[in-house]
Motif scaffolding. Structure first.
Motif, mmCIF file in Angstrom:
data_model
loop_
_atom_site.group_PDB
_atom_site.id
_atom_site.type_symbol
_atom_site.label_atom_id
_atom_site.label_comp_id
_atom_site.label_asym_id
_atom_site.label_seq_id
_atom_site.Cartn_x
_atom_site.Cartn_y
_atom_site.Cartn_z
ATOM 1 N N ALA A 32 44.910 69.216 69.577
ATOM 2 C CA ALA A 32 44.737 67.874 69.017
ATOM 3 C C ALA A 32 44.471 67.949 67.517
ATOM 4 N N LEU A 35 47.714 68.702 65.732
ATOM 5 C CA LEU A 35 48.568 67.522 65.687
ATOM 6 C C LEU A 35 48.072 66.514 64.659
ATOM 7 N N THR A 53 56.233 70.461 76.218
ATOM 8 C CA THR A 53 55.533 69.752 75.153
ATOM 9 C C THR A 53 55.018 68.396 75.612
ATOM 10 N N ASP A 54 55.874 67.596 76.248
ATOM 11 C CA ASP A 54 55.461 66.251 76.671
ATOM 12 C C ASP A 54 54.280 66.303 77.632
ATOM 13 N N LEU A 57 51.117 67.288 75.661
ATOM 14 C CA LEU A 57 50.709 66.192 74.779
ATOM 15 C C LEU A 57 50.069 65.058 75.578
ATOM 16 N N VAL A 60 46.581 66.045 76.143
ATOM 17 C CA VAL A 60 45.788 65.888 74.914
ATOM 18 C C VAL A 60 45.380 64.426 74.750
#
Length: 107
Positions: A32, A35, A53-54, A57, A60
């Motif tokens: 996080a 990002l 990745t999705d 994320l 997160v």
């Protein structure tokens, strides 16, 4: 998503995340922070190389929402008035309406 210039994270079967740039295991909180600092992150499955990745994320974001005051696992703030108080407050108006109806002339 291309891996050129991206921060590559490997996700192992035990859900551990390995940061290939810093060469150490990492956490969702550290991801996080990456990002938020504007770093592009790509998460790859260690065994298959599939893009995860999705999925990561979403984890997160879910963790961040849980940590927000008043988030989904915390009790909401109490209302200023209880619903019963609202009903009680509206009762005198209702009674006065009934009294006006009773006292009005009937045809």
């Amino acid at each position: 998503m291309s891996d050129d210039g991206d921060h590559v994270i490997k996700r192992y079967a035990n859900r551990k995340l390995y940061d290939t740039v810093r060469r150490r295991f990492t956490t969702l909180d550290e991801l996080a922070q990456l990002l938020e600092s504007g770093v592009r992150v790509v998460v790859r499955d260690h065994n298959t190389g599939a893009d995860r990745t999705d999925e990561v994320l979403a984890q997160v974001v879910s963790r961040q929402v849980k940590n927000i005051p008043g988030g989904p696992h915390q009790s909401p703030p109490k209302p200023a008035k209880s619903p019963t108080a609202s009903l009680t407050a509206s009762r005198p108006r209702s009674a006065s309406c009934v009294n006006r109806y009773r006292s009005s002339p009937r045809p």
